[in-house]
Every structure is written in structure tokens, then in C-alpha cells.
Design a protein around this motif. Structure first.
Motif, PDB file in Angstrom:
ATOM      1  N   ALA A  41       2.128   1.881  -3.389  1.00  0.00           N
ATOM      2  CA  ALA A  41       1.051   2.332  -4.266  1.00  0.00           C
ATOM      3  C   ALA A  41       0.533   3.723  -3.900  1.00  0.00           C
ATOM      4  O   ALA A  41      -0.323   4.258  -4.601  1.00  0.00           O
ATOM      5  N   VAL A  54      -1.119   4.496  -1.094  1.00  0.00           N
ATOM      6  CA  VAL A  54      -2.365   4.425  -0.328  1.00  0.00           C
ATOM      7  C   VAL A  54      -2.124   4.981   1.076  1.00  0.00           C
ATOM      8  O   VAL A  54      -1.201   4.560   1.768  1.00  0.00           O
ATOM      9  N   GLU A  55      -2.941   5.927   1.491  1.00  0.00           N
ATOM     10  CA  GLU A  55      -2.797   6.506   2.819  1.00  0.00           C
ATOM     11  C   GLU A  55      -3.474   5.606   3.844  1.00  0.00           C
ATOM     12  O   GLU A  55      -4.638   5.235   3.690  1.00  0.00           O
ATOM     13  N   ARG A  56      -2.741   5.261   4.888  1.00  0.00           N
ATOM     14  CA  ARG A  56      -3.283   4.412   5.945  1.00  0.00           C
ATOM     15  C   ARG A  56      -2.441   4.551   7.195  1.00  0.00           C
ATOM     16  O   ARG A  56      -1.363   5.173   7.176  1.00  0.00           O
ATOM     17  N   ASP A  79       0.829  -1.210   0.000  1.00  0.00           N
ATOM     18  CA  ASP A  79       0.000   0.000   0.000  1.00  0.00           C
ATOM     19  C   ASP A  79       0.862   1.257   0.000  1.00  0.00           C
ATOM     20  O   ASP A  79       0.539   2.245  -0.674  1.00  0.00           O
TER      21      ASP A  79
END
Length: 362
Positions: A302, A304-306, A299
Motif C-alpha cells: 500500500a 505505507v512508510e514504516r 503496508d
């Protein structure tokens, strides 16, 4: 590529087009080249591939050594990578005893840039890296900091282990801790002390000793602990390897577990269920930790904010290495009720230990 071209009767340029999926090659030629590639076992060089595209689609999982803890993490990561378009490279960069400081920096320097697009680093000694790609740390020595991190709730797990022993009537409880430079070891000892304090049970400092998280180093500690005139009625070992070492030492000393004293570990590695007696322990979801770390890494690559820090719960697994202690007449013991997973030959046998939770016959 020259070998493939020669065997297929085409030019090197044609082989290059087929390998890289470019247009301009007849389907029959593509199939012939692919068949030769399969027969010869040809594979594109990761180094050359990264020079062209700056990507290898390979993720690294770096460990100091392949021991039970890291092997379980690797199992989870290898399952998670399926279907992602990435491949997984497992790499051991330590000195063989898991204690080398800075091994992860050297390993990342060797692999970065040409072989891997990112890395999961297991129990790194340092968490500051200067690599130009994403790194996720699993259970770092110093605890979560700047790097994205996956670990388990060591403090709560230690409280659960200690409360379980207290619920069985044990008051004289020994603790074999891990290495003094590990945050996980510190948290497990802190949880042990917190549970004892909450139950009003004093800690005998002569029964708290460093075992180092390894079978070899824990053996001497266990022998010392079991040789004191008034030995503990139960031992909370900081990890399963230390607990298994304690079982071995007890056997050599002519002691029987759990008749002479109880033992509980931490981790729930596969070996814990195979020893005699099967080891009661605190389960870290090791394979899930590996899977979560790999998913977090993918993620991050890629964009992706998390949440960059993942902490997973621990759970009590009851087997056969603990039994109730019957204190002297007049001595009362607080009875906290732990929860967790019970593995026993019968639900009734597990319930006799004073535990509530889900029962699983094994």
C-alpha cells in the motif's frame, strides 16, 4: 463462464459483467447469475484475473516445510489477513528436510506474476530476490539484511534461558545448538555463552554440541551429551524439537527429567506443553510474528512508510522440566533472577524453582 451462461440462460458477456461488477445488467439477472455461480462453484481464474488487472489480491506465505514453527506463523498470518481484502496462499517449496539452499527463489519464480501480489518467506536461505513485488522475510538464515524482516530476540532469549538454569543452581550446563548456518542458532549459542560468562560460570566445551534443530539430528547429539562420564546437570536445547528429542533419549537411557537433569527449550511450540514432563522453554511469539509479517507486507504494497525490521521480545515459560540443583558443599553459584511467564500447577511450586514473574495455572 460458458457453463454459467448456459445454466443461467444469458450470454457469456453478461456473466463477465456480473463477475467483474460492471454496470448494464438488470438486478434480477445479476441475482440469477450469482445463484448459478454459487451452485456451480465457479471461481475466476487467478491467472486470467492477473492478466487483466495485474493484481490477484492473493498473498503467499512460503515455507520450506510445514513443521511446528512455520505452522504457528501461518496461524498468525491467516488471522491477520481477515478483513484486509486479501486471501492467503500457503506454499511449501523445500525438499522435505528444510535444508535445501535457494528453495525460496524457485518458489517465488513459480508464483510471482500470475498467482500472488507479494510474499512472506519463512526462514529463507537467501534474502536477495529479483521478483517484481514485495517480499518479507521471517527469521532469515543470515539475519536481517536488505529485505524487510520479522524475527525475535534470540540473543536475549538465550540469556534468559541460561540465567534461569543458573538461578536453579546449575553450573554444568550443556547446550545443543541448531544448524551452524543459521543466524538464530548462532545468536542463541552466543547468548548462552554471554550468560555463563556474566555469572562467572565456565563453559565446558565438551558439553556444547550441534543438534541441527530437528528431532532426528538432535537425538544422536543428546545421546552423546548424556553419555559423558560427568554428564550435565542441565541442558539448554536450541529449540523445542531438540529439547523434546532430549527428553525422548533420556527416557530410553533410563534417565528421568527433571530428577536426573533439567531441560529447557526455545520456541514454545504447542507440543512443548504436551510432552512428559511439560517443557520449560523460551517463548517466541510465533503467531504474532506471522501476523506482523503479513501486516508489514500489506503496508509495503500500500506504500505505507514504516520500519522495515521488526524484532519481537522473547519470554521465559516455566513448566516442569527443570528443578533446582543442589551443588556440593562449599560451591557457590551466582543467582541472577529471570523474569517471565510461569505455567505451573501451583504458584508455590513454581516459586520453589527460584523464579519470579506472572503465574498462570494450567
Amino acid at each position: 463462464m460458458s457453463d454459467v451462461a448456459r445454466a443461467a440462460g444469458v450470454s457469456v458477456a453478461t456473466v463477465s459483467k456480473v463477475v467483474n461488477g460492471r454496470y448494464g445488467v438488470a438486478q434480477a439477472t445479476v441475482e440469477r447469475v450469482q445463484e448459478v455461480i454459487h451452485q456451480l462453484g465457479y471461481e475466476a481464474s487467478l491467472g486470467a484475473q492477473s492478466l487483466r488487472s495485474h493484481r490477484t489480491n492473493v498473498l503467499g506465505i512460503l515455507v520450506a516445510e510445514f513443521e511446528p514453527f512455520s505452522t504457528e506463523l501461518l496461524k498468525g498470518a491467516s488471522r491477520e489477513v481477515a478483513g484486509t481484502g486479501y486471501q492467503l496462499l500457503a506454499y511449501s517449496g523445500g525438499d522435505g528436510d528444510g535444508a535445501a539452499i535457494g528453495w525460496e527463489r524457485r518458489s517465488l519464480a513459480r508464483l510471482s506474476g500470475t498467482l500472488i501480489d507479494g510474499a512472506v518467506v519463512v526462514t529463507p536461505t537467501v534474502v536477495e530476490t529479483k521478483q517484481g513485488f514485495h517480499v518479507v522475510a521471517v527469521d532469515p538464515h543470515t539475519g536481517p539484511s536488505g529485505l524487510p524482516t520479522v524475527d525475535s530476540d534470540n540473543f536475549a532469549g538465550a540469556i534468559l534461558a541460561t540465567n534461569y538454569l543458573i538461578s536453579l543452581g546449575h553450573r554444568r550446563i550443556g547446550h545443543i545448538s541448531g544448524r551452524t548456518d543459521l543466524e538464530s542458532s548462532r545468536l542463541r549459542e552466543a547468548g548462552f555463552r554471554q550468560a555463563m560468562a556474566d555469572a562467572g560460570v565456565p563453559v565446558d566445551e565438551t558439553l556444547v554440541r550441534v543438534g541441527g534443530f530437528r528431532i532426528e539430528s538432535a537425538a544422536g547429539t543428546a545421546a552423546e551429551l548424556l553419555s559423558v562420564p560427568d554428564r550435565p546437570t542441565a541442558v539448554f536445547a536450541g529449540n523445542d524439537l531438540s529439547a523434546i528429542s532430549t527428553l525422548n533419549v533420556a527416557r530410553e537411557m533410563g534417565l528421568t527429567v527433571p530428577d536426573d537433569f533439567s531441560v529447557i527449550g526455545f520456541d514454545n511450540i504447542p507440543e512443548s506443553a504436551l510432552v512428559n514432563p511439560p517443557l520449560t522453554t523460551i517463548m517466541q511469539p510465533l503467531q504474532r510474528m506471522g501476523a506482523e509479517a503479513l501486516r508489514l507486507l500489506i503496508d509495503l504494497i500500500a506504500g505505507v512508510e514504516r520500519d522495515a525490521h521488526i524484532r519481537l521480545p522473547t519470554e521465559l515459560v516455566v513448566r516442569a522440566s527443570c528443578r533446582p540443583h543442589r551443588p556440593p558443599i562449599g560451591e557457590s553459584v551466582p543467582i541472577p533472577v529471570p523474569t517471565g511467564t510461569i505455567e505451573s500447577t501451583s504458584v508455590e511450586a513454581a516459586a520453589a524453582g527460584g523464579t519470579t514473574g506472572q503465574a498462570t495455572a494450567v
